[in-house]
Design a protein around this motif. Structure first.
Motif, PDB file in Angstrom:
ATOM      1  N   LEU A 244      24.844  22.974  10.025  1.00 57.26           N
ATOM      2  CA  LEU A 244      24.220  22.435  11.256  1.00 57.26           C
ATOM      3  C   LEU A 244      24.881  22.543  12.466  1.00 57.26           C
ATOM      4  CD1 LEU A 244      21.779  20.687  11.974  1.00 57.26           C
ATOM      5  CD2 LEU A 244      22.969  18.510  11.704  1.00 57.26           C
ATOM      6  N   LEU A 245      26.190  22.165  12.559  1.00 58.40           N
ATOM      7  CA  LEU A 245      26.740  22.314  13.582  1.00 58.40           C
ATOM      8  C   LEU A 245      27.359  23.833  13.967  1.00 58.40           C
ATOM      9  CD1 LEU A 245      27.153  19.132  13.019  1.00 58.40           C
ATOM     10  CD2 LEU A 245      29.476  19.424  13.888  1.00 58.40           C
ATOM     11  N   GLY A 246      27.431  24.616  13.002  1.00 53.43           N
ATOM     12  CA  GLY A 246      27.762  25.876  13.439  1.00 53.43           C
ATOM     13  C   GLY A 246      26.469  26.588  14.000  1.00 53.43           C
ATOM     14  N   GLY A 247      25.378  26.523  13.349  1.00 48.69           N
ATOM     15  CA  GLY A 247      24.235  26.885  13.917  1.00 48.69           C
ATOM     16  C   GLY A 247      23.875  26.647  15.402  1.00 48.69           C
ATOM     17  N   TRP A 248      24.407  25.084  15.675  1.00 46.67           N
ATOM     18  CA  TRP A 248      24.027  24.645  16.989  1.00 46.67           C
ATOM     19  C   TRP A 248      25.164  25.344  17.757  1.00 46.67           C
ATOM     20  CZ3 TRP A 248      26.680  21.185  20.159  1.00 46.67           C
ATOM     21  CH2 TRP A 248      25.947  20.448  21.014  1.00 46.67           C
ATOM     22  N   LEU A 249      26.347  25.437  17.346  1.00 46.34           N
ATOM     23  CA  LEU A 249      27.448  26.067  18.313  1.00 46.34           C
ATOM     24  C   LEU A 249      26.972  27.461  18.658  1.00 46.34           C
ATOM     25  CD1 LEU A 249      30.462  24.663  16.901  1.00 46.34           C
ATOM     26  CD2 LEU A 249      29.654  24.122  18.976  1.00 46.34           C
ATOM     27  N   ASP A 250      26.341  28.166  17.802  1.00 47.10           N
ATOM     28  CA  ASP A 250      26.110  29.599  17.772  1.00 47.10           C
ATOM     29  C   ASP A 250      24.854  29.885  18.921  1.00 47.10           C
ATOM     30  OD1 ASP A 250      27.925  30.511  15.969  1.00 47.10           O
ATOM     31  OD2 ASP A 250      26.518  30.644  14.310  1.00 47.10           O
TER      32      ASP A 250
ATOM     33  N   GLY B 226      25.335  28.860  21.761  1.00 49.66           N
ATOM     34  CA  GLY B 226      26.293  29.331  23.016  1.00 49.66           C
ATOM     35  C   GLY B 226      26.324  30.883  22.689  1.00 49.66           C
ATOM     36  N   LYS B 227      25.891  31.488  23.802  1.00 52.30           N
ATOM     37  CA  LYS B 227      26.077  33.191  23.558  1.00 52.30           C
ATOM     38  C   LYS B 227      27.263  33.503  24.202  1.00 52.30           C
ATOM     39  CE  LYS B 227      21.854  33.019  21.629  1.00 52.30           C
ATOM     40  NZ  LYS B 227      22.058  32.940  20.087  1.00 52.30           N
ATOM     41  N   THR B 228      28.196  32.818  25.053  1.00 54.37           N
ATOM     42  CA  THR B 228      29.150  33.359  25.544  1.00 54.37           C
ATOM     43  C   THR B 228      30.393  32.161  25.225  1.00 54.37           C
ATOM     44  OG1 THR B 228      29.077  31.796  27.695  1.00 54.37           O
ATOM     45  CG2 THR B 228      28.183  34.221  27.580  1.00 54.37           C
ATOM     46  N   VAL B 229      31.603  32.497  25.479  1.00 52.17           N
ATOM     47  CA  VAL B 229      32.747  31.787  25.116  1.00 52.17           C
ATOM     48  C   VAL B 229      32.576  30.605  25.751  1.00 52.17           C
ATOM     49  CG1 VAL B 229      35.311  31.634  25.134  1.00 52.17           C
ATOM     50  CG2 VAL B 229      34.383  33.669  24.452  1.00 52.17           C
ATOM     51  N   THR B 230      32.478  30.597  26.828  1.00 48.94           N
ATOM     52  CA  THR B 230      32.408  29.562  27.873  1.00 48.94           C
ATOM     53  C   THR B 230      31.105  28.399  27.419  1.00 48.94           C
ATOM     54  OG1 THR B 230      33.124  30.760  29.822  1.00 48.94           O
ATOM     55  CG2 THR B 230      31.897  28.370  30.243  1.00 48.94           C
ATOM     56  N   GLU B 231      29.802  28.845  27.144  1.00 53.76           N
ATOM     57  CA  GLU B 231      29.082  28.066  26.223  1.00 53.76           C
ATOM     58  C   GLU B 231      29.375  27.406  25.313  1.00 53.76           C
ATOM     59  OE1 GLU B 231      25.550  30.699  26.435  1.00 53.76           O
ATOM     60  OE2 GLU B 231      25.102  30.643  28.514  1.00 53.76           O
ATOM     61  N   ARG B 232      30.047  28.219  24.278  1.00 49.84           N
ATOM     62  CA  ARG B 232      30.346  27.897  22.737  1.00 49.84           C
ATOM     63  C   ARG B 232      31.292  26.682  23.244  1.00 49.84           C
ATOM     64  NH1 ARG B 232      30.031  29.437  17.481  1.00 49.84           N
ATOM     65  NH2 ARG B 232      31.452  28.431  16.368  1.00 49.84           N
ATOM     66  N   SER B 233      32.102  26.528  24.096  1.00 48.08           N
ATOM     67  CA  SER B 233      33.397  25.773  24.449  1.00 48.08           C
ATOM     68  C   SER B 233      32.815  24.442  25.168  1.00 48.08           C
ATOM     69  CB  SER B 233      34.343  26.311  25.476  1.00 48.08           C
ATOM     70  OG  SER B 233      35.323  25.331  25.615  1.00 48.08           O
ATOM     71  N   ALA B 234      31.636  24.530  25.790  1.00 48.57           N
ATOM     72  CA  ALA B 234      30.922  23.506  26.263  1.00 48.57           C
ATOM     73  C   ALA B 234      30.282  22.636  25.179  1.00 48.57           C
ATOM     74  CB  ALA B 234      30.283  23.864  27.511  1.00 48.57           C
ATOM     75  N   LEU B 235      29.504  23.546  24.355  1.00 48.97           N
ATOM     76  CA  LEU B 235      29.006  22.710  23.248  1.00 48.97           C
ATOM     77  C   LEU B 235      29.662  21.853  22.191  1.00 48.97           C
ATOM     78  CD1 LEU B 235      26.355  25.442  22.618  1.00 48.97           C
ATOM     79  CD2 LEU B 235      25.953  23.286  23.139  1.00 48.97           C
ATOM     80  N   PHE B 236      31.095  22.866  22.116  1.00 44.96           N
ATOM     81  CA  PHE B 236      31.949  22.077  21.244  1.00 44.96           C
ATOM     82  C   PHE B 236      32.418  20.852  21.833  1.00 44.96           C
ATOM     83  CE2 PHE B 236      36.098  21.313  19.257  1.00 44.96           C
ATOM     84  CZ  PHE B 236      35.834  21.465  17.828  1.00 44.96           C
ATOM     85  N   GLY B 237      32.655  20.669  23.145  1.00 46.52           N
ATOM     86  CA  GLY B 237      33.241  19.609  24.016  1.00 46.52           C
ATOM     87  C   GLY B 237      32.245  18.615  23.785  1.00 46.52           C
ATOM     88  N   ARG B 238      30.824  18.912  23.859  1.00 53.41           N
ATOM     89  CA  ARG B 238      29.865  17.790  23.827  1.00 53.41           C
ATOM     90  C   ARG B 238      30.034  17.011  22.459  1.00 53.41           C
ATOM     91  NH1 ARG B 238      24.006  19.570  24.692  1.00 53.41           N
ATOM     92  NH2 ARG B 238      23.706  17.217  24.061  1.00 53.41           N
ATOM     93  N   LEU B 239      30.344  17.934  21.321  1.00 48.54           N
ATOM     94  CA  LEU B 239      30.638  17.384  19.885  1.00 48.54           C
ATOM     95  C   LEU B 239      31.675  16.561  19.950  1.00 48.54           C
ATOM     96  CD1 LEU B 239      29.795  20.557  17.527  1.00 48.54           C
ATOM     97  CD2 LEU B 239      28.467  18.622  18.014  1.00 48.54           C
ATOM     98  N   LEU B 240      32.890  16.816  20.630  1.00 51.55           N
ATOM     99  CA  LEU B 240      33.986  15.802  20.748  1.00 51.55           C
ATOM    100  C   LEU B 240      33.689  14.655  21.656  1.00 51.55           C
ATOM    101  CD1 LEU B 240      36.589  18.460  21.916  1.00 51.55           C
ATOM    102  CD2 LEU B 240      36.354  17.316  19.677  1.00 51.55           C
ATOM    103  N   ASP B 241      32.560  14.549  22.498  1.00 55.22           N
ATOM    104  CA  ASP B 241      32.635  13.526  23.421  1.00 55.22           C
ATOM    105  C   ASP B 241      31.248  12.666  23.224  1.00 55.22           C
ATOM    106  OD1 ASP B 241      34.710  14.596  24.577  1.00 55.22           O
ATOM    107  OD2 ASP B 241      33.845  15.415  26.466  1.00 55.22           O
TER     108      ASP B 241
END
Length: 398
Positions: A364-370, A372-387
């Protein structure tokens, strides 16, 4: 009832579950007086806890909580009601139990995908003998010498911590202490102590592999469990969301946390983590083929669902432990010892459904992170999971 009073009632209910099963409260960093009160009260009756969870769900709409916080608490009350019913001895179907706990529907994996994974692994480990024999020999060669484990742990913890601190702000006082333990059903465990400090226990019963150690440290510490706890304490808890001071086993929190942690190394290092790890091991005087490890990890990742299949066989189809162990050995290509270790986890009353947090959380989380089409977008999505206090259904809706 105002929001603060409602949340306190929710915390009180959750803390009571530790009186039924020690360890049900994975972490609590809130008012210590509340925990003392619960600890000094008479032991609760499971049926009463189930009734109280239902009552709180009915009262939730009048508590004045913002929508996201209300949705978070609602699915956790649903999970607690199911746990209480299980403690009371009710017979609840395994699939229904998993849904109530983790907000996901599960089904058996695709054995054709497992066969494809075996073919990929066969290519990586080409040579004489069966694939299981070659994999066993590879794993034996990959074991970290026991007297080198601590310095390897320290090296990867330091390297990953530096990367995380460069990407996501962490409190200056955050700290992880590592200890080696035995006789546990897991390979590693994070005990979050509050005030931005964790103890990470590493199981000495299982030989630690060089290929797995970077994943383990990323999972338990940076940017996994420890990092998530720190970020949520510094953000959500500091802003008054006191429900985030309580972390309970068998709730949607767990699926989100385990999915995040299993994707931690991929998220902070990304493709090429094998060569990155190889350089760290080389500095320690240890030989490690990072490219081979990464290719093997990618192939074996397709076998993730095997462990959930095993849980379904054991608890839904009521197969014998011998049959389930044989299934694990066949499809996971695991040793009899590791198959039996997995069965200890799958057979534990507290942990039996927990395997779904890893399988479904990663998907589920892997598909959601995917998305994000760029490194920056993916990093921001992972940050949302953290926060953010996200739940599985919220990710499915996006």
């Amino acid at each position: 009832m105002n929001a603060d009073s409602f949340v306190r009632d929710y915390l009180t209910l959750g803390l009571k579950f530790d009186r039924l099963e020690e360890g049900f409260v994975d972490a609590y960093t809130g008012d210590p007086e509340l925990r003392r009160q619960v600890g000094n009260a008479p032991a609760p009756e499971p049926k009463e806890l189930a009734r109280r969870a239902r009552e709180l769900r009915k009262e939730l709409g009048n508590a004045g909580l913002p929508e996201q916080r209300a949705e978070f608490i609602d699915v956790h009350l649903r999970a607690l009601e199911c746990s209480a019913r299980k403690f009371a001895g009710e017979d609840i179907g395994f699939v229904d139990e998993v849904f109530a706990y983790f907000d996901v529907h599960i089904e058996p994996g695709d054995q054709d995908e497992y066969r494809q994974a075996h073919r990929k692994m066969d290519d990586v480990l080409a040579g004489p003998g069966s694939l299981a024999e070659r994999l066993s020999a590879h794993r034996a060669h990959d074991v970290i010498p026991a007297d080198r484990l601590q310095e390897c742990v320290d090296a990867f913890s330091s390297a990953l911590r530096d990367r995380v601190r460069a990407e996501y702000t962490l409190p200056d006082t955050e700290q992880v202490t590592y200890e080696v333990v035995g006789d546990k059903p897991w390979s590693g465990f994070n005990y979050y102590l509050g005030d931005y400090k964790s103890t990470v226990a590493i199981n000495s019963d299982l030989q630690q592999q060089m290929a797995n150690l970077p994943h383990l440290i990323a999972h338990e510490a940076y940017p996994g469990h420890h990092t998530e706890h720190c970020r949520k304490e510094a953000g959500l808890v500091a802003s008054g969301q006191m429900e985030q001071t309580l972390f309970l086993v068998n709730t949607p929190q767990c699926l989100m946390a385990e999915g995040l942690a299993d994707l931690a190394l991929k998220s902070i290092v990304g493709p090429g983590w094998g060569v990155w790890a190889q350089e760290i091991y080389a500095d320690l005087g240890l030989r490690f083929d990072g490219d081979k490890a990464e290719r093997l990890s990618e192939a074996s990742g397709q076998l993730l669902g095997v462990r959930q299949d095993a849980a379904l066989l054991l608890h839904d189809q009521h197969k014998s432990q011998d049959d389930v162990a044989a299934y694990l050995e066949r499809w996971s290509l695991t040793s009899p010892q590791r198959a039996r270790q997995s069965l200890k986890f799958l057979s534990s009353p507290l942990w039996r459904a927990y395997i779904s947090t890893y399988v479904e959380g990663y998907k589920l989380l892997g598909g959601w992170l995917d998305t994000g089409k760029t490194v920056t977008e993916r990093s921001a999505l992972f940050g949302r999971l953290l926060d953010e206090p996200l739940i599985p259904s919220a990710l499915r809706e996006h």
